[in-house]
Design a protein around this motif. Structure first.
Motif, PDB file in Angstrom:
ATOM      1  N   THR A  27      36.004 -23.184  -7.154  1.00 42.52           N
ATOM      2  CA  THR A  27      35.781 -21.786  -6.782  1.00 42.52           C
ATOM      3  C   THR A  27      36.204 -20.852  -7.906  1.00 42.52           C
ATOM      4  O   THR A  27      35.482 -19.915  -8.263  1.00 42.52           O
ATOM      5  N   ALA A  31      33.687 -18.420 -10.058  1.00 44.42           N
ATOM      6  CA  ALA A  31      33.912 -16.971 -10.031  1.00 44.42           C
ATOM      7  C   ALA A  31      34.157 -16.431 -11.438  1.00 44.42           C
ATOM      8  O   ALA A  31      33.629 -15.367 -11.800  1.00 44.42           O
ATOM      9  N   LEU A  69      28.613 -16.038  -8.544  1.00 48.15           N
ATOM     10  CA  LEU A  69      29.591 -15.412  -7.655  1.00 48.15           C
ATOM     11  C   LEU A  69      29.296 -15.732  -6.192  1.00 48.15           C
ATOM     12  O   LEU A  69      30.216 -15.959  -5.392  1.00 48.15           O
ATOM     13  N   ILE A  70      28.022 -15.781  -5.825  1.00 49.09           N
ATOM     14  CA  ILE A  70      27.649 -16.155  -4.451  1.00 49.09           C
ATOM     15  C   ILE A  70      28.045 -17.604  -4.187  1.00 49.09           C
ATOM     16  O   ILE A  70      28.587 -17.927  -3.119  1.00 49.09           O
ATOM     17  N   ASN A  73      31.687 -17.945  -3.532  1.00 48.87           N
ATOM     18  CA  ASN A  73      32.020 -17.554  -2.166  1.00 48.87           C
ATOM     19  C   ASN A  73      31.708 -18.675  -1.176  1.00 48.87           C
ATOM     20  O   ASN A  73      32.480 -18.926  -0.247  1.00 48.87           O
ATOM     21  N   VAL A  74      30.588 -19.363  -1.381  1.00 52.30           N
ATOM     22  CA  VAL A  74      30.219 -20.466  -0.485  1.00 52.30           C
ATOM     23  C   VAL A  74      31.231 -21.611  -0.603  1.00 52.30           C
ATOM     24  O   VAL A  74      31.681 -22.154   0.408  1.00 52.30           O
ATOM     25  N   HIS A  76      34.300 -21.416  -1.553  1.00 57.01           N
ATOM     26  CA  HIS A  76      35.557 -20.959  -0.947  1.00 57.01           C
ATOM     27  C   HIS A  76      35.493 -21.088   0.579  1.00 57.01           C
ATOM     28  O   HIS A  76      36.463 -21.521   1.212  1.00 57.01           O
ATOM     29  N   GLY A  77      34.352 -20.722   1.161  1.00 58.70           N
ATOM     30  CA  GLY A  77      34.185 -20.877   2.604  1.00 58.70           C
ATOM     31  C   GLY A  77      34.268 -22.331   3.034  1.00 58.70           C
ATOM     32  O   GLY A  77      34.873 -22.661   4.060  1.00 58.70           O
ATOM     33  N   GLU A  87      26.246 -20.218   6.831  1.00 60.83           N
ATOM     34  CA  GLU A  87      26.776 -19.642   5.594  1.00 60.83           C
ATOM     35  C   GLU A  87      26.001 -20.156   4.378  1.00 60.83           C
ATOM     36  O   GLU A  87      25.681 -19.398   3.462  1.00 60.83           O
ATOM     37  N   ALA A  91      23.553 -17.964   1.836  1.00 58.32           N
ATOM     38  CA  ALA A  91      23.789 -17.963   0.386  1.00 58.32           C
ATOM     39  C   ALA A  91      22.509 -18.321  -0.363  1.00 58.32           C
ATOM     40  O   ALA A  91      22.165 -17.670  -1.360  1.00 58.32           O
TER      41      ALA A  91
END
Length: 134
Positions: A27, A31, A69-70, A73-74, A76-77, A87, A91
């Motif tokens: 992640t 990022a 960046l997307i 986020n995925v 991280h989820g 989710e 994405a």
């Protein structure tokens, strides 16, 4: 990976996974790479000599930086909540639509710049244009 349960305000139980080092590092790398692409594109746009070059500098930021960046986020989820199909689908849809908007927006900006009959080779910083050979 351990699953922990937390009591929420309304009395329901919320399950979440303890973050793992591998996904946390992935992640962070995604990022940081996305942020670097956006920063470098913004800097290159600032230094571009004319308007057409500035439009071209949007490509790396919107084509690579924002999708990274997307994806961060995925991941991280996934690290916190586990696999959630909705989710992931959101994405993929966001990345696809981002690329479509980028292509259409770049086309429209280029056409608009060309249609204004503005001398797009003039330096934006007010500097002098190189002399043309005779």
């Amino acid at each position: 990976m351990t699953i922990t349960t937390i009591a929420a305000e309304a009395g329901e139980l919320i399950h979440f996974n303890e973050p793992t080092w591998g996904l946390t590092i992935l992640t962070s790398v995604l990022a940081l790479l996305g942020a670097v692409f956006v920063f470098v594109s913004a800097r290159a746009m600032y230094l571009a000599p004319d308007a057409i070059s500035q439009i071209n500098m949007l490509g790396p930021a919107t084509g690579v930086g924002l999708p990274l960046l997307i994806l961060a986020n995925v991941v991280h989820g996934w690290n916190i909540h586990g696999w959630v199909a909705g989710e992931f689908i959101r994405a993929i849809g966001a990345i696809f639509l981002l690329l479509v908007v980028q292509a259409v927006g770049s086309y429209i900006m280029g056409r608009t710049l060309h249609a204004t009959h503005w001398d797009h080779t003039a330096p934006l910083s007010g500097g002098q244009r190189a002399k043309e050979p005779k």
